[in-house]
Design a protein around this motif. Structure first.
Motif, PDB file in Angstrom:
ATOM      1  N   VAL A 177      74.723  10.408  83.763  1.00 24.24           N
ATOM      2  CA  VAL A 177      74.299  11.293  82.683  1.00 24.24           C
ATOM      3  C   VAL A 177      73.157  10.702  81.860  1.00 24.24           C
ATOM      4  CG1 VAL A 177      75.905  10.399  80.949  1.00 24.24           C
ATOM      5  CG2 VAL A 177      75.209  12.805  80.876  1.00 24.24           C
ATOM      6  N   ASP A 178      73.033   9.368  81.789  1.00 25.42           N
ATOM      7  CA  ASP A 178      71.980   8.766  80.983  1.00 25.42           C
ATOM      8  C   ASP A 178      70.591   9.027  81.541  1.00 25.42           C
ATOM      9  OD1 ASP A 178      73.139   6.820  83.003  1.00 25.42           O
ATOM     10  OD2 ASP A 178      71.279   5.784  82.487  1.00 25.42           O
ATOM     11  N   ARG A 179      70.506   9.416  82.823  1.00 25.73           N
ATOM     12  CA  ARG A 179      69.203   9.685  83.436  1.00 25.73           C
ATOM     13  C   ARG A 179      68.800  11.156  83.317  1.00 25.73           C
ATOM     14  NH1 ARG A 179      68.840   7.979  89.409  1.00 25.73           N
ATOM     15  NH2 ARG A 179      66.757   8.878  89.039  1.00 25.73           N
ATOM     16  N   VAL A 210      60.088  22.358  77.584  1.00 23.42           N
ATOM     17  CA  VAL A 210      61.148  21.613  76.894  1.00 23.42           C
ATOM     18  C   VAL A 210      61.002  21.793  75.389  1.00 23.42           C
ATOM     19  CG1 VAL A 210      62.142  19.351  76.433  1.00 23.42           C
ATOM     20  CG2 VAL A 210      61.334  19.916  78.734  1.00 23.42           C
ATOM     21  N   SER A 211      62.072  22.265  74.745  1.00 22.74           N
ATOM     22  CA  SER A 211      62.105  22.333  73.289  1.00 22.74           C
ATOM     23  C   SER A 211      62.644  21.036  72.707  1.00 22.74           C
ATOM     24  CB  SER A 211      62.982  23.508  72.817  1.00 22.74           C
ATOM     25  OG  SER A 211      62.406  24.740  73.164  1.00 22.74           O
ATOM     26  N   GLU A 212      63.788  20.575  73.225  1.00 26.83           N
ATOM     27  CA  GLU A 212      64.375  19.323  72.771  1.00 26.83           C
ATOM     28  C   GLU A 212      65.352  18.831  73.831  1.00 26.83           C
ATOM     29  OE1 GLU A 212      66.690  19.930  69.222  1.00 26.83           O
ATOM     30  OE2 GLU A 212      67.130  22.001  69.752  1.00 26.83           O
ATOM     31  N   LEU A 213      65.498  17.511  73.883  1.00 30.06           N
ATOM     32  CA  LEU A 213      66.414  16.904  74.844  1.00 30.06           C
ATOM     33  C   LEU A 213      67.141  15.755  74.173  1.00 30.06           C
ATOM     34  CD1 LEU A 213      64.493  16.691  78.249  1.00 30.06           C
ATOM     35  CD2 LEU A 213      66.600  17.944  77.792  1.00 30.06           C
ATOM     36  N   GLY A 214      68.444  15.677  74.408  1.00 30.04           N
ATOM     37  CA  GLY A 214      69.253  14.587  73.915  1.00 30.04           C
ATOM     38  C   GLY A 214      70.012  13.953  75.066  1.00 30.04           C
ATOM     39  N   PRO A 215      70.820  12.942  74.798  1.00 37.64           N
ATOM     40  CA  PRO A 215      71.551  12.260  75.875  1.00 37.64           C
ATOM     41  C   PRO A 215      72.611  13.136  76.537  1.00 37.64           C
ATOM     42  CG  PRO A 215      72.260  11.472  73.724  1.00 37.64           C
ATOM     43  CD  PRO A 215      71.069  12.337  73.483  1.00 37.64           C
ATOM     44  N   ASN A 216      73.113  14.154  75.838  1.00 41.78           N
ATOM     45  CA  ASN A 216      74.189  14.969  76.393  1.00 41.78           C
ATOM     46  C   ASN A 216      73.859  16.460  76.466  1.00 41.78           C
ATOM     47  OD1 ASN A 216      76.225  12.798  76.592  1.00 41.78           O
ATOM     48  ND2 ASN A 216      76.075  12.776  74.367  1.00 41.78           N
ATOM     49  N   ALA A 217      72.687  16.862  75.987  1.00 40.60           N
ATOM     50  CA  ALA A 217      72.351  18.287  75.977  1.00 40.60           C
ATOM     51  C   ALA A 217      70.865  18.460  75.730  1.00 40.60           C
ATOM     52  CB  ALA A 217      73.155  19.024  74.904  1.00 40.60           C
ATOM     53  N   GLY A 218      70.418  19.704  75.871  1.00 42.69           N
ATOM     54  CA  GLY A 218      69.007  19.991  75.640  1.00 42.69           C
ATOM     55  C   GLY A 218      68.767  21.485  75.557  1.00 42.69           C
ATOM     56  N   THR A 219      67.559  21.853  75.165  1.00 42.54           N
ATOM     57  CA  THR A 219      67.174  23.256  75.075  1.00 42.54           C
ATOM     58  C   THR A 219      65.789  23.430  75.678  1.00 42.54           C
ATOM     59  OG1 THR A 219      68.432  23.519  73.017  1.00 42.54           O
ATOM     60  CG2 THR A 219      66.837  25.239  73.551  1.00 42.54           C
ATOM     61  N   LEU A 220      65.657  24.391  76.567  1.00 44.39           N
ATOM     62  CA  LEU A 220      64.376  24.740  77.170  1.00 44.39           C
ATOM     63  C   LEU A 220      63.944  26.097  76.631  1.00 44.39           C
ATOM     64  CD1 LEU A 220      65.171  23.854  80.914  1.00 44.39           C
ATOM     65  CD2 LEU A 220      64.447  22.317  79.075  1.00 44.39           C
TER      66      LEU A 220
END
Length: 221
Positions: free
Chosen positions: A27-29, A46-56
């Protein structure tokens, strides 16, 4: 401030597509995998990305308005399960003609290629909608505007009547309601103007009455 998970829960109520995929990567990759995949999929960013989730974000076309894709990454040992949910920016307008499913299929294909270490080329863009579908999409914007204008005008009249009636609602509450109805009317007028501009550009590019569904006299096609 809402978390990725909270925003995703909110989006499920208006989602047009939802899918999952299991990837052979920790998951870290995932943030790097997602960025690499999105770079090869036309219409996504890509709007935002985190270690466990994100928003496109999904870019606008005439046939389907912009929306978002919420991603959640769930670790499964040495693998990761990706949950993706799409949402239209105008969920009440109507169908997305399957674009949500196509976007997720293209995104997952690009993710698999990124995990496999392949260097995927840009995917073929979605086919251009027919002239009839493009005109239909503009018509939906116009209908949306008309509904808001009519509802807002009726609401304004009722709000004013209640304000001036003896024993009516308090001036503060009544004024706030009137402002809301005026704003709703303004939104409707704006949508009508947008539809008018889009129709003018559409007919300038494709000709007057392009994409109209016309039926001939009885007995003729």
């Amino acid at each position: 401030m809402s978390t990725f998970g909270e925003r995703m829960n909110e989006m499920r109520g208006w989602s047009s597509a939802r899918a999952t995929v299991d990837l052979d990567v920790t998951v870290d990759r995932m943030p790097g995998i997602v960025r690499q995949a999105v770079a090869t999929v036309p219409g996504l960013g890509v709007s935002e990305l985190g270690p466990n989730a994100g928003t496109l974000f999904r870019k606008t076309t005439l046939a389907y308005r912009a929306g978002t894709i919420a991603l959640t990454f769930e670790p499964q040992g040495s693998r990761t399960r990706v949950i993706a949910v799409t949402r239209s920016s105008m969920p009440l307008v109507g169908t997305d003609y399957g674009r949500g499913d196509k976007d997720l299929a293209a995104l997952f294909e690009a993710m698999r290629a990124a995990v496999a270490g392949a260097k995927p080329g840009p995917l073929s863009p979605s086919p251009t909608p027919s002239l009839a579908l493009q005109r239909l999409a503009i018509g939906r914007v116009r209908v949306f505007g008309l509904v808001f204008v009519i509802a807002g005008a009726i609401g304004c009249v009722l709000a004013i009547a209640l304000l001036v009636a003896p024993g009516g609602r308090g001036p503060v509450i009544g004024s706030l309601q009137l402002v809301l109805w005026v704003l709703m009317t303004g939104v409707g007028v704006r949508r009508l103007l947008v539809a008018r501009r889009r129709l003018a550009a559409f007919e300038a590019a494709n000709g007057p009455r392009a994409g109209e569904q016309r039926s001939g006299p009885r007995g003729r096609p």
